[in-house]
Enzyme design. Sequence first.
Site, PDB file in Angstrom:
ATOM      1  N   ASP A  38      40.099  65.494  25.105  1.00 55.64           N
ATOM      2  CA  ASP A  38      39.890  64.154  24.584  1.00 55.64           C
ATOM      3  C   ASP A  38      40.979  63.227  25.110  1.00 55.64           C
ATOM      4  O   ASP A  38      42.052  63.676  25.522  1.00 55.64           O
ATOM      5  CB  ASP A  38      39.927  64.185  23.050  1.00 55.64           C
ATOM      6  N   HIS A  84      42.641  61.146  23.293  1.00 59.89           N
ATOM      7  CA  HIS A  84      43.553  60.729  22.235  1.00 59.89           C
ATOM      8  C   HIS A  84      44.600  61.787  21.887  1.00 59.89           C
ATOM      9  O   HIS A  84      44.533  62.924  22.312  1.00 59.89           O
ATOM     10  CB  HIS A  84      42.754  60.380  20.981  1.00 59.89           C
ATOM     11  N   SER A 103      41.303  52.864  19.328  1.00 56.39           N
ATOM     12  CA  SER A 103      40.810  54.042  18.621  1.00 56.39           C
ATOM     13  C   SER A 103      41.927  55.022  18.283  1.00 56.39           C
ATOM     14  O   SER A 103      41.743  55.885  17.424  1.00 56.39           O
ATOM     15  CB  SER A 103      39.747  54.755  19.463  1.00 56.39           C
TER      16      SER A 103
END
Length: 385
Positions: A190, A192, A287
């Site tokens: 991912d 993040h 995000s």
Amino acid sequence: MTRPLRKLYVALFLGVLSLLLLWSLRGVLSYQAPNQFSVLDGNLATNFESHYDKQFPIKQLGTNVWAALDYVLFNEGRPGVVIGQHDWLYSAEEFNPVADGRQHQRDNLALIRGVREQLAQRNVRLLLAIVPAKARLYPEYLGDQRISSQRADLYQRFHREVRNADIAAPDLLASLQAEKSRGQLFLRTDTHWTPLGADLVARQLSETVNRSLALNGEPQAFVTEATQQQPLLGDLTSFLPLAPLFERLLPEPDQLQQYQTRAADQAGGADALFADSDIPVALVGTSYSANPNWNFAGALRQHLQRDLSNHAEDGQGPIVPMLKYLQSDEFADAPPQLLIWEFPERYLPMASDLDDFDPDWIAELKNDSRQQRLATTASRCPPYP
């Protein structure tokens, strides 16, 4: 690739292409036009497209096959992902140069300085949280992948510019590098960070605040509790369209331990309201801040010992949510004492879609920043500590 392997790849490509062509002809020949139609309004084309899609189930097979060939033979995915070693995936935005990137960088820095001036007019302190690129924190899994020269020293240049503008921005990269032995700080599949990485950043930001600013209100205790652990196939796997036929080729999912933060004097629950009605801190960002999976806002509450209002948004970058917040009724009626702006470094040389904002206001923000920069240079103001 060796020459025989290249020939095999070409042969496979031509073979699958022939199969797709034959199947597509079947879909074309079986089409029957509706009794009433008009060529001018586009309904006939829409009707044909719908029929063709229904008669072409092999499209999924073709997508999966070529994705598998690119992944296995070339270690590549769809544009947007960079494949590293040991199933580590990276966003291509951290590697590739951007057209007119230097100009976009200058524009974004002007907007950052203009935002700082807008906040200062309301006596709001700005704390910039520059999130380092995942590739910068975990270069050991890059293999032969290389970051473009435009982005090679982007984090350092970003810090240098904001410090010269007297904007507080702690070195989060150094803090995260020092804590890598504690556990995984960014997700493998991912874009993040993990909740651990988010918590370490929240702690560093809180220490920066505590050294220079006494937040309004009484300290409030917050507790963070583990909720559930679940597999997470990260957002970067969407650039590897291998499922369903070759789903086993996908990297192993990350194991995400989720957390929830609540006020210590509450009974708990995701929808519970925080007790302190005086909220001295606002959070704006991407995000990294908006997604509850990382619990960044919760970690900030715990380390700051204050409630905060979260105005971060998914999929908008860092600039647009900030401009929205500056024009919001909440900011106009009750500005915070401190605003934390989470800003991933990769967005600095990228353009933002500002069509929803008054261009005169945007130009005014940039102009205010230029005037302030000249004043700061003339007074030889030292960088923010």
